[in-house]
Design a protein around this motif. Structure first.
Motif, mmCIF file in Angstrom:
data_model
loop_
_atom_site.group_PDB
_atom_site.id
_atom_site.type_symbol
_atom_site.label_atom_id
_atom_site.label_comp_id
_atom_site.label_asym_id
_atom_site.label_seq_id
_atom_site.Cartn_x
_atom_site.Cartn_y
_atom_site.Cartn_z
ATOM 1 N N THR A 36 -2.666 -3.987 7.209
ATOM 2 C CA THR A 36 -1.848 -4.610 8.255
ATOM 3 C C THR A 36 -2.163 -6.101 8.359
ATOM 4 O O THR A 36 -1.263 -6.952 8.356
ATOM 5 N N GLN A 44 -1.230 -8.010 5.059
ATOM 6 C CA GLN A 44 0.214 -8.214 4.940
ATOM 7 C C GLN A 44 0.657 -9.431 5.752
ATOM 8 O O GLN A 44 1.478 -10.237 5.305
ATOM 9 N N GLU A 81 11.995 -9.983 2.452
ATOM 10 C CA GLU A 81 12.078 -8.651 3.060
ATOM 11 C C GLU A 81 12.800 -7.646 2.170
ATOM 12 O O GLU A 81 12.643 -6.439 2.310
ATOM 13 N N ARG A 102 9.048 -2.240 -2.677
ATOM 14 C CA ARG A 102 7.619 -1.956 -2.712
ATOM 15 C C ARG A 102 7.389 -0.464 -2.860
ATOM 16 O O ARG A 102 8.242 0.360 -2.505
ATOM 17 N N PRO A 104 6.106 3.325 -2.247
ATOM 18 C CA PRO A 104 5.975 4.126 -1.016
ATOM 19 C C PRO A 104 4.550 4.152 -0.472
ATOM 20 O O PRO A 104 4.346 4.349 0.730
ATOM 21 N N SER A 105 3.572 3.942 -1.341
ATOM 22 C CA SER A 105 2.171 3.988 -0.904
ATOM 23 C C SER A 105 1.856 2.908 0.127
ATOM 24 O O SER A 105 0.959 3.085 0.952
ATOM 25 N N VAL A 106 2.596 1.793 0.097
ATOM 26 C CA VAL A 106 2.354 0.719 1.065
ATOM 27 C C VAL A 106 2.623 1.221 2.475
ATOM 28 O O VAL A 106 1.798 1.068 3.384
ATOM 29 N N ASP A 107 3.785 1.834 2.672
ATOM 30 C CA ASP A 107 4.117 2.358 4.002
ATOM 31 C C ASP A 107 3.180 3.491 4.402
ATOM 32 O O ASP A 107 2.861 3.652 5.587
ATOM 33 N N LEU A 126 -0.031 1.857 5.679
ATOM 34 C CA LEU A 126 0.231 1.240 6.984
ATOM 35 C C LEU A 126 0.333 2.303 8.078
ATOM 36 O O LEU A 126 -0.143 2.099 9.206
ATOM 37 N N ALA A 127 0.934 3.445 7.755
ATOM 38 C CA ALA A 127 1.050 4.528 8.730
ATOM 39 C C ALA A 127 -0.325 5.103 9.075
ATOM 40 O O ALA A 127 -0.605 5.423 10.240
ATOM 41 N N HIS A 165 -1.990 2.681 11.388
ATOM 42 C CA HIS A 165 -1.417 2.756 12.737
ATOM 43 C C HIS A 165 -1.948 3.979 13.477
ATOM 44 O O HIS A 165 -2.297 3.903 14.661
#
Length: 383
Positions: free
Chosen positions: A196, A199, A231, A235, A237-240, A243-244, A247
């Protein structure tokens, strides 16, 4: 507190990344010895230098960072582990095979204070080293030593070709917090990165994170690839996914990091209780691994020579010295065997499998082997 080495230590009131002036203190460990300080054996611990060690969180970019600058570094005395060498080979193959990098690309590596360079292995798999602008810019645990993260990142971006990739590995704050890794908080490591926060830092320099994946070394690291974009840049899917996870652990919020501070009390209590119980039962416990983690760990927990008389280490440069802030002597591994302890507490818990194999092969078969994080537990039972 004795005079600092190098430049005077000063309080940090603006974020090392985004320059926000609203930093929030989330942990204060008081004054502790520097992690690279190993005074001569027999010298008085009362004369050891001590400097403020605490963490602050930035509400604007979520970066966690030391509350003060660090004392000037000493000459590194550590040896490179077999685990780190194998990781360099693994990472060279991973970067060669990544869809984000190009075969035969030019390479520029920014030096790592850990000594775990990848450049030789990257050249073996086809990259070409250069000191000019490069297609692949690598930072292996280098940026975490930067007092000015934004300026250090700018230097790496300047070295990056227009369509190049910046590859960075850092000790992942997610593993540090959830694993109660209180010993990874140390002088000389000014910043503690999450994806996070990273980024946010990349975006200020026109970079977009395009891939990220965890690696188990050093107790849990994250490798992140970034390139110039906007934007709309695709990218992985591992990035999200990462980040999840951050979070869910609260790493985009102040309260998530306060769990790290709360862990200090628990770790201190369990370690002291374990060593005191062993002493009361007549069991001898010695340590292994006089790394930078050991200085912070022993300083934070308050473990002294009455509970842990010696710590063995493979580095000849550390043998004949002691852990700063304590009278705990650093000895050679063969001296550990001569003591024939009932238990050995592995302070280099992040390479416990490697150390376990080495100690057993050397003849330390009777002793139980344990680690202290995230709580005290055995990793190998003696025969």
């Amino acid at each position: 507190m004795s005079a600092p080495r190098g430049d005077a230590v000063r309080e940090v009131t603006r974020c090392r990344s985004c320059r926000c002036a609203r930093l929030v203190t989330i942990l204060d460990l008081g004054d502790l010895p520097a992690c690279d300080d190993f005074p001569p054996s027999g010298s008085d611990p009362a004369g050891d230098g001590r400097w403020p060690l605490g963490l602050r969180w930035c509400p604007q970019c979520t970066l966690v960072q030391l509350s003060h600058t660090s004392p000037g570094p000493e000459t590194p005395l550590a040896t490179t582990s077999r685990t780190a060498g194998a990781h360099a080979v693994h990472m060279a193959a991973a970067l060669r095979d990544s869809p984000e990098t190009k075969g035969g690309a030019t390479l520029r590596e920014f030096g790592s204070a850990h000594g775990g360079h990848w450049a030789d292995e990257l050249e073996r798999v086809g990259f070409t080293a250069t000191e000019a602008v490069a297609d692949l810019v690598v930072d292996n645990h280098g940026l975490i030593h930067a007092e000015d993260l934004d300026a250090a990142l700018a230097e790496r971006v300047e070295a990056l070709a227009d369509d190049g990739v910046l590859a960075i590995e850092f000790h992942h704050a997610l593993a540090q917090v959830t694993g109660h890794q209180v010993d990874t908080i140390r002088h000389g490591h000014p910043v503690y990165l999450s994806l996070t926060a990273w980024q946010h830092a990349c975006a200020r320099h026109g970079l977009v994170v395009v891939d990220a994946w965890p690696e188990p070394v050093y107790g849990g690291c994250l490798v992140v690839l970034a390139r110039r974009g906007d934007e709309g840049t695709v990218r992985a899917p591992s990035v999200d996914a990462v980040l999840a996870q951050e979070h869910a652990a609260g790493l985009d919020r102040e309260e998530g990091y306060r769990r790290w501070g709360a862990a200090v009390t628990g770790v201190r209590r369990t370690v002291l209780d374990h060593l005191a119980a062993a002493r009361a039962a007549g069991r001898s416990v010695l340590g292994y691994g006089a790394g930078s983690k050991a200085v912070t760990f022993l300083g934070v927990t308050g473990v002294d020579a009455s509970l842990l008389p010696v710590v063995a280490d493979a580095s000849p440069d550390k043998q004949g010295r002691r852990i700063a802030g304590t009278s705990i002597e650093v000895v050679a591994p063969q001296d550990l065997l001569a003591h024939d302890p009932d238990e050995v507490l592995l302070l280099t818990w992040d390479i416990a499998p490697e150390v376990t194999e080495q100690l057993r092969a050397a003849g330390l078969t009777r002793a139980d082997l344990s680690v202290a994080l995230p709580e005290v537990h055995l990793v190998s039972v003696g025969g």
